[in-house]
Every structure is written in C-alpha cells, then in structure tokens.
Scaffold this active site. Structure first.
Site, PDB file in Angstrom:
ATOM      1  N   THR A  97      -1.863  -6.489  -6.239  1.00 13.43           N
ATOM      2  CA  THR A  97      -2.681  -5.751  -7.099  1.00 13.43           C
ATOM      3  C   THR A  97      -3.251  -6.537  -8.459  1.00 13.43           C
ATOM      4  O   THR A  97      -3.914  -6.167  -9.132  1.00 13.43           O
ATOM      5  CB  THR A  97      -2.372  -4.400  -7.351  1.00 13.43           C
ATOM      6  OG1 THR A  97      -0.806  -4.662  -7.692  1.00 13.43           O
ATOM      7  CG2 THR A  97      -2.500  -3.734  -6.472  1.00 13.43           C
ATOM      8  N   ILE A 133       2.344  -6.335  -5.673  1.00 12.95           N
ATOM      9  CA  ILE A 133       1.898  -6.118  -4.246  1.00 12.95           C
ATOM     10  C   ILE A 133       0.564  -6.625  -3.954  1.00 12.95           C
ATOM     11  O   ILE A 133      -0.072  -6.387  -2.887  1.00 12.95           O
ATOM     12  CB  ILE A 133       2.027  -4.744  -3.883  1.00 12.95           C
ATOM     13  CG1 ILE A 133       0.997  -3.654  -4.605  1.00 12.95           C
ATOM     14  CG2 ILE A 133       3.501  -4.185  -3.784  1.00 12.95           C
ATOM     15  CD1 ILE A 133       1.065  -2.280  -4.155  1.00 12.95           C
ATOM     16  N   GLU A 191      -5.334   3.484  -6.622  1.00 10.87           N
ATOM     17  CA  GLU A 191      -5.462   4.538  -5.871  1.00 10.87           C
ATOM     18  C   GLU A 191      -7.251   4.998  -5.957  1.00 10.87           C
ATOM     19  O   GLU A 191      -7.942   5.092  -4.972  1.00 10.87           O
ATOM     20  CB  GLU A 191      -4.760   5.849  -5.971  1.00 10.87           C
ATOM     21  CG  GLU A 191      -3.293   5.419  -6.697  1.00 10.87           C
ATOM     22  CD  GLU A 191      -2.298   5.160  -5.743  1.00 10.87           C
ATOM     23  OE1 GLU A 191      -2.261   5.443  -4.494  1.00 10.87           O
ATOM     24  OE2 GLU A 191      -1.117   4.307  -6.339  1.00 10.87           O
ATOM     25  N   ARG A 242      -9.814   1.268 -20.141  1.00  5.92           N
ATOM     26  CA  ARG A 242     -10.039  -0.282 -20.346  1.00  5.92           C
ATOM     27  C   ARG A 242      -9.622  -1.198 -19.172  1.00  5.92           C
ATOM     28  O   ARG A 242      -8.660  -0.820 -18.584  1.00  5.92           O
ATOM     29  CB  ARG A 242      -9.100  -0.697 -21.625  1.00  5.92           C
ATOM     30  CG  ARG A 242      -9.392  -1.886 -22.156  1.00  5.92           C
ATOM     31  CD  ARG A 242      -8.497  -2.195 -23.384  1.00  5.92           C
ATOM     32  NE  ARG A 242      -8.847  -3.556 -23.825  1.00  5.92           N
ATOM     33  CZ  ARG A 242      -8.148  -4.173 -25.018  1.00  5.92           C
ATOM     34  NH1 ARG A 242      -7.014  -3.490 -25.466  1.00  5.92           N
ATOM     35  NH2 ARG A 242      -8.539  -5.315 -25.312  1.00  5.92           N
ATOM     36  N   ILE A 243     -10.527  -1.940 -18.981  1.00  8.97           N
ATOM     37  CA  ILE A 243     -10.250  -2.801 -17.996  1.00  8.97           C
ATOM     38  C   ILE A 243      -9.527  -4.234 -18.373  1.00  8.97           C
ATOM     39  O   ILE A 243     -10.185  -5.095 -18.960  1.00  8.97           O
ATOM     40  CB  ILE A 243     -11.783  -3.449 -17.298  1.00  8.97           C
ATOM     41  CG1 ILE A 243     -12.428  -1.915 -16.530  1.00  8.97           C
ATOM     42  CG2 ILE A 243     -11.661  -4.268 -15.971  1.00  8.97           C
ATOM     43  CD1 ILE A 243     -11.530  -1.349 -15.597  1.00  8.97           C
ATOM     44  N   PHE A 247       0.867  -1.278   0.061  1.00  6.11           N
ATOM     45  CA  PHE A 247      -0.082  -0.120  -0.086  1.00  6.11           C
ATOM     46  C   PHE A 247       0.858   1.278   0.061  1.00  6.11           C
ATOM     47  O   PHE A 247       0.254   2.216   0.182  1.00  6.11           O
ATOM     48  CB  PHE A 247      -0.986  -0.021   1.285  1.00  6.11           C
ATOM     49  CG  PHE A 247      -1.517  -1.263   1.428  1.00  6.11           C
ATOM     50  CD1 PHE A 247      -2.588  -1.645   0.380  1.00  6.11           C
ATOM     51  CD2 PHE A 247      -1.464  -1.825   2.705  1.00  6.11           C
ATOM     52  CE1 PHE A 247      -3.082  -3.133   0.775  1.00  6.11           C
ATOM     53  CE2 PHE A 247      -2.170  -3.226   3.058  1.00  6.11           C
ATOM     54  CZ  PHE A 247      -3.128  -3.743   2.060  1.00  6.11           C
ATOM     55  N   LYS A 299      -6.019   2.807 -17.393  1.00  3.51           N
ATOM     56  CA  LYS A 299      -5.781   4.139 -16.908  1.00  3.51           C
ATOM     57  C   LYS A 299      -5.382   3.809 -15.371  1.00  3.51           C
ATOM     58  O   LYS A 299      -4.547   4.670 -14.570  1.00  3.51           O
ATOM     59  CB  LYS A 299      -7.120   4.935 -16.462  1.00  3.51           C
ATOM     60  CG  LYS A 299      -7.318   5.630 -17.905  1.00  3.51           C
ATOM     61  CD  LYS A 299      -8.521   6.653 -17.402  1.00  3.51           C
ATOM     62  CE  LYS A 299      -9.125   7.473 -18.617  1.00  3.51           C
ATOM     63  NZ  LYS A 299     -10.443   8.004 -18.253  1.00  3.51           N
ATOM     64  N   THR A 311      -9.212  -9.046 -11.456  1.00 11.91           N
ATOM     65  CA  THR A 311      -8.337  -8.299 -10.287  1.00 11.91           C
ATOM     66  C   THR A 311      -8.695  -6.859 -10.365  1.00 11.91           C
ATOM     67  O   THR A 311      -8.508  -6.292  -9.155  1.00 11.91           O
ATOM     68  CB  THR A 311      -6.895  -8.289 -11.088  1.00 11.91           C
ATOM     69  OG1 THR A 311      -7.026  -7.914 -12.223  1.00 11.91           O
ATOM     70  CG2 THR A 311      -6.601  -9.779 -10.921  1.00 11.91           C
TER      71      THR A 311
HETATM   72 MO1  MOS Z   1       0.980   3.358  -3.926  1.00 11.43          MO
HETATM   73  S1  MOS Z   1       0.520   4.634  -2.093  1.00 11.43           S
HETATM   74  O1  MOS Z   1       2.094   4.148  -4.852  1.00 11.43           O
HETATM   75  O2  MOS Z   1       1.622   1.990  -3.343  1.00 11.43           O
END
Ligand code: MOS
Length: 740
Positions: free
Chosen positions: A470, A468, A707, A630-631, A243, A703, A636
């Site tokens: 993501t 991480i 965040e 675009r997804i 994060f 995009k 995920t």
């Molecule tokens: Mo994010 S706050 O750039 O891991």
C-alpha cells in the site's frame, strides 16, 4: 528553501527491489540445513480424527517427523490472554490441538522432511481415519442459531438506535425492503502464506513470516510457546499483498515454530494456494435493508439488519450495519448485527470488513429508493448529506459525504444520463450508469518510531509496521525527509521487525496517520535535539534562537526569519563530536479528535455494457472521487483506489468461494476457478482526489485510503446493471445465470 516531499507522486522506494526480485519473502530464506514442513489437511468436515497412520511416512528416508495432535505439545487457547491483538472473543484456533475438526480442511498433520519435495510426497502417504458428524456450512440454514456478538476491540461498537424506525417505516409512503445474500470471498494475494523459522546455535528463533503485524505475531507466539521476547524475533520485511489475511497469525506460523522447537533446527512451512481456503475469509453475510421515505424522497426510516457467519470457536463480528445511520440525515434508525456459527474457519478482516457488504447493501437500497420515487440518485444523496455525524451528533472535522459527489458526477458526465432504466443503448448493447457512496473511519492508534542520523548525513527511521503493497515505506520516507529537511535518497525507512519501535498491525487504513504521525514526531524530536547541540556551539548563528524559530530544511537547521543563519546537520554532529544522533518517541490520537468525527468518503460512478442477447456485463468506465484528507503521495494513493475499484468490479460480478454444503468444502479453491478481474475485465478507471484540509484528524491531515477505495464500488456497478437492464439482482456476484 523547503524540501517538500509530502504530496509528491514519488515512486515506491521498494519498487525496484520488488520487480527485480531482490526483495526476499518469507519462503525465500535459504539457511544451512533448512528443512520443510508440509501440512496434511483434514479431508472431511466436522469429524473426529480416530486414527492417523504415519509409521510408513516416518520411516521414509529424509522424513524427520510427522506431527499430529497425538504428539504435538499442548498450547493454551482458552484464556483472554491467549487471544492475539486482532482476535474476536472466543478460543483461537490452534493447529494439531486435538482430534476434533470444527472447520473446513484444518491441518491433521505436519510432515517435516529434509526437502520440500520429500515432505510433500511423504505427506501424501499419511492416512487419516475419521468418525463423521453432522456439519453445517449454509448460513440460511443456521439463521435460528444467530446471536448478537460482543463488539471486537479495535472495531466500533454497534451504535444505539434513534427514533422509532419500525413505526416510521410502517407509516412511510414509499417502503423499500431489500434482502441480499453476499458470498464468501477469500483473500488472494500473490504471496502464499509462508513462515521460515531460523534457529541459531543458542536456540534463538528468527521467524520470517507473511504478516501485517510482526510484534503481534511475536507476542502471540511467545505466549503460546511460553518463551521470552528475547528468544523469538519476528521479521517480515516484505509481504506480497495481504488485504487483511495477514492480520491474525495463520496456522502455518505456529506449526513452523512448533517444529523448529521440537526438532531444534530451522524449519520452513509454506501453504499452497489451496490451503488458504482453510483459513479466514470475508464472511458470507445476509444483509436486509429497509427504507421508508416520503413521496419526495425524504428519508423517514432506516432499518439495517445483518446475519453473518462465524466459526464454532470464535465470535467474529464486523461493522456491517454500522454505517447505515451515519451518512444520511434520518431521524429513525435501527441496526442489528448477528452471527451464526458454521463449521468453517473463523472469518477475518478483508479490505473494508463489514463496510464492503453492509454499505453496498445500503447503497443498493438507496438506489432503489431513488428509482422508485423518481429522483436522481446523486441529488437524493446530497439532499440527505449529513453535515454532522449522525451517530453522536458531532461536527465533522472536514468535508463529509457530499464532497466527492459533484466533482465525480461532473467528471463522469452524469448529467447526460437518461434516468429511465433500459433507456440507454448502442445497437445490441444496453448501457447502464450507476453510482454509490463509500465511507470508512479515519482511525489513528498509538505508535512509536525511532530516528538515527549518522555523521554522513544519512537518516534511518524505523517502526515495527508493515507495507502490504500500500506504500507505507514510501510515504514514511517522504515524511521523514521533509521533516528533517533531507533529500529522499539520504533517508531509509525500516519496518517489519518485531525488535523495532512499537506499532500496531498494519490495517484498518490507519497506518498513514498512525505510523506517519510517529515518524513526523520523532523527526521533529531529532530536529530539536540537533538544534540544542547547534545553538550551544561557539559562535553559533542560532545562539539566540528558540526551538520554535528554527526549521530543519535543505540539510540545515535554519532560522525561519533569516534563512542565511543556518548550520548544516552534519556540522552539528561534528561539532558535538558525535557519530550519531538518535531520537525515539511516540504519537497517538489527539484528545481534540474526540469532539469531531472523521471519515474518508468516496463517490463512485460506473458504466456497464450489457449484451442484450448474451447477458454478458462489462464495466467500461469507473470514476471514483475520494475525499481522504491530505494526499501524502498521489501516486501510491491513486494505486490504492485503483486496486479498490478493480476489487469492487470483482465483488459485483465475479468473486465467490463456492461451498458444497454436502461436504462442507470449497469447490473452487484455486486461482483457476476463483474468478477475479483480469486485464480484460478492467477498462477505463479514473480516480479524483477532493482536497481536504483537516486540522483535527492528525498532524499530517491524512485520513487513509485503503478500505474506502473499495467501499461502494460493487454497489455502483450493481446499480448500473439495474439501470442498463431494469433487473435488480440482489445477490452478488451478478452473473449470467442470475441476470435474467
Ligand atoms: Mo485491512 S482488512 O485492515 O488489511
């Protein structure tokens, strides 16, 4: 004949390794003769260490060394070159650098012993003497010391004011002035910070670290310790969340390398949860939003000022007030951002740094304005939806803020809302419906990638990025498989190794576009190389074709106009009598981007139930409609936004690292007393993606979602609490004692 992988809800390629425990994390490397280091934290705030009694500790069986500022080698920290890639201006923290204590609980010593248990028990024997000085950890008390920080690299500079905001506010029929205090939050990823340094016989170091940027950590370590990048490699194949906490190198990586170099052996340093609280965090921030409007809700003035904390040694800054003039049409806007130095570690990025607090303050004030003038908050926002970027008056490359509002509102059933606060209830439960908008820049940085195709048709693509949790490992595999026309199972994406192709830290929600564009480019380059080999072979069905006439698809290079004219990729390699084909290239933001503005947007709708007697709050429903280009992988992507919503619930109602200002220490430095949403706090969450086709943002049209998923959620919940109760709680988190 297409091999469409992009856009599929593909399972995570690393999911099985993670849930079965096959994935190894930084603290899980077992090499012969590995020894453990345990950090002794300073007990007092803002003092000078006068004495460290460690003779007894050093004399213990199994203890190899106790490093303190008295015997640790001096390292550089004052020059620009001493700063890591993500560092703000200032002198980065170096553990055991001197006797001064300038933050809460920094390391006073590192005890290295043959086992972790020995090191921990020995560490408890180290006695540290201090000379006390005055410290300050209360932002409000230090406001006089606040100053405007220099903008950080990689962060947008503060936009210039437009119009005459103060005057427009003075003349406004409806003035709104909201001042909120936002608490410190610490990152709580599952994996603790850990570093295992493996030293080989030649003295070369492989540093397995919990990091979002292997090359950036390598460069920083090599600079600090004066070693060559040939002698030090940083790897981080898996990371258990981050994060933002893994963007800058935390002190345990320096300590582990220092000990490995001094002791000439492999060393591991793991920080327990409590020691995370001596590192970077989301800064406590004090935003003030002033809005002036006409009686019909027309926005005349926006003034957004914020004071946030920084440390005494670095001037950290975040784009807190940046967004307030971007989203809504308004002629008079000023923004100011200042930081005040506290005796705490330098704050660091945490998911949607700046925007998380700043946008939430703005969206709370916008809600207040809508309620005051009696306009529906959705209509009020759509009325001011900016079709052009309000900072620079540039066109938006794809849909702007408004995109998610109508679909989100429809899905939520917003039309059934009674606008009057305290007007919706069921028995003893007051019901509130609130909404807010979110935004984040759609960024892209330069990155490189490498592709290697072997004669058995297997492709490995690599770049020194991180995952991480993501999903980059998965989406990069999808992009590579689609671009070279291979099945997913024949493609491997490798990351988290500083010796791979250059990539920036994984962060800022720019990884899909940054590394994704490089992966796409290198696979196109590979396809081009294969085509050149294919067309020159005897009797090639592609002999008269040009590069633009062919596509790699279904394991073949195929003529677009006649798909029967094709050569298989493996046949090309065989013809060329090659075992492998390798391509390397890089990609960066296209110059056309400069002419258009690109952001991800969200519209968040929340329902809360508030018990009218007890004041307990439950977030029973959230709908977030996200326009993120675009997804690439709906599974995920959805998880990203789900996580952001859960976090937003925590920001609104639970999260706060509480300081005892008398001691300058956190009083809840553990997961028992640091409240975050658990299953019982999380109910019905729905994520909608609003399809966008953005040709400008990057070749993938993606995009970024990390965040933006969190921005606006806390404001939507807080606005719902107001709607339920008629009480506007300005400071977060909203708890039983603040909701009166
Ligand atoms: Mo994010 S706050 O750039 O891991």
């Amino acid at each position: 004949m297409t091999t469409a992988h992009i856009g599929q809800p593909t399972d995570r390629v690393d999911g099985r390794a993670k849930v079965t425990g096959v994935a190894t994390y930084a603290a899980e490397y077992h090499v012969p003769d590995l020894v453990d280091g345990v950090v002794v934290s300073s007990a007092m705030a803002t003092d000078t260490i006068t004495r460290i009694a460690a003779a007894d500790t050093r004399a213990r069986d199994g203890v190899l060394q106790v490093f303190t500022h008295a015997n640790a080698p001096r390292v550089p920290r004052s020059d620009r070159r001493d700063r890591d890639e993500v560092a703000p201006p200032g002198a980065p923290f170096r553990p055991l650098d001197d006797a001064e204590i300038t933050s809460s609980a920094p390391p006073a010593a590192l005890v290295v012993a043959t086992t972790f248990a020995l090191a921990r028990s020995a560490a408890s024997l180290v006695r540290v003497g201090y000379e006390r000085a005055v410290h300050a950890t209360d932002l409000k008390e230090k406001r006089e010391a606040a100053y405007p920080p220099q903008a950080r690299e990689l962060m947008p500079p503060l936009p210039t004011p437009r119009g005459q905001a103060e005057q427009a506010f003075a003349n406004a029929a409806v003035p709104i002035a909201a001042e909120d205090l936002r608490p410190i939050e610490h990152h709580h990823p599952m994996e603790p910070f850990a570093t295992t340094v493996v030293r080989d016989e030649d003295g070369q170091l492989t540093v397995d670290d919990t990091t979002q940027g292997v090359q950036h950590v390598r460069d920083d370590l090599c600079h600090v310790f004066g070693c060559s990048t040939d002698d030090l490699r940083v790897v981080s194949p898996y990371i258990g969340g981050a994060f933002g906490s893994g963007l800058r190198p935390p002190y345990q990586v320096f300590l582990a390398v220092l000990a490995a170099r001094e002791l000439k052996r492999s060393v591991r340093v793991t920080l327990p949860r409590q020691q995370r609280f001596s590192l970077g965090h989301r800064p406590t921030t004090w935003p003030r939003v002033v809005l002036g409007s006409a009686p019909d809700g027309t926005l005349d003035a926006v003034i957004h000022e914020a004071i946030a904390e920084t440390s005494r040694f670095e001037a950290d800054s975040e784009p807190v007030v940046h967004w307030s003039g971007l989203l809504y049409r308004c002629d008079h806007v000023t923004r100011a951002h200042q930081v005040a130095p506290l005796d705490l570690h330098t704050p660091c990025d945490m998911r949607a740094p700046g925007a998380a607090w700043g946008m939430d303050a703005l969206e709370g004030a916008m809600d207040e304005l809508a309620a005051t003038v009696g306009i529906d908050p959705v209509e009020r926002r759509l009325k001011h939806d900016a079709e052009r970027d309000q900072h620079d008056d540039k066109p938006c490359a794809s849909q702007a803020l408004g995109a998610g509002y109508r679909p989100g509102a429809a899905r939520f059933g917003w039309a059934r809302r009674h606008p009057e606060p305290r007007s919706m209830r069921e028995g003893d439960t007051r019901i509130g419906w609130g909404m807010a908008g979110g935004v984040w820049d759609a960024g892209q940085l330069p990155a490189a990638a490498n592709a290697m195709l072997t004669a058995d048709g297997k492709l490995t693509v690599s770049s020194a990025t991180a995952d991480i949790g993501t999903g980059p490992s998965t989406i990069m595999t999808q992009i590579a498989a689609e671009t070279l026309g291979l099945p997913m199972e024949d493609v491997t994406f490798t990351l988290g190794d500083s010796s791979l192709s250059k990539a920036p830290v994984e962060g800022g929600s720019f990884t899909a576009s940054t590394v994704g564009s490089a992966v796409k480019a290198v696979c196109q380059e590979g396809c081009g190389q294969l085509f050149q080999l294919a067309r020159t072979s005897d009797d090639s069905p592609l002999a008269d074709a040009e590069r633009a006439d062919v596509t790699c698809t279904g394991g073949h290079i195929r003529l677009n106009r006649d798909s029967s004219r094709a050569v298989s990729l493996t046949a090309v390699l065989r013809q060329g009598t090659r075992d492998t084909l390798e391509a390397a290239t890089s990609a960066g933001p296209s110059p056309t981007r400069a002419h258009d503005s690109s952001s991800s947007h969200s519209a968040v709708f929340a329902e809360v139930n508030v018990d009218q007697d007890l004041g307990t709050i439950q977030v029973t429903r959230v709908v977030s409609a996200v326009a993120g280009g675009r997804i690439l992988n709906p599974k995920t992507a959805r998880s990203q936004v789900l996580g952001g919503i859960v976090w937003g619930i925590g920001m609104a109602l639970e999260e706060e690292s509480v300081l005892d200002h008398a001691f300058g220490r956190f009083v809840n430095p553990n997961l028992a007393e640091s409240h975050v949403p658990v299953n019982a706090d999380v109910h019905d969450i729905e994520v909608l993606f609003v399809e966008e086709h953005d040709e400008v943002v990057n070749p993938l049209g993606a995009k970024g979602l990390g965040e933006p998923g969190v921005v606006g959620v806390a404001a939507a919940v807080a606005n719902a609490v107001f709607h339920a109760t008629g009480t506007r709680v300005r400071d977060l988190p909203i708890t039983l004692n603040t909701l009166r």
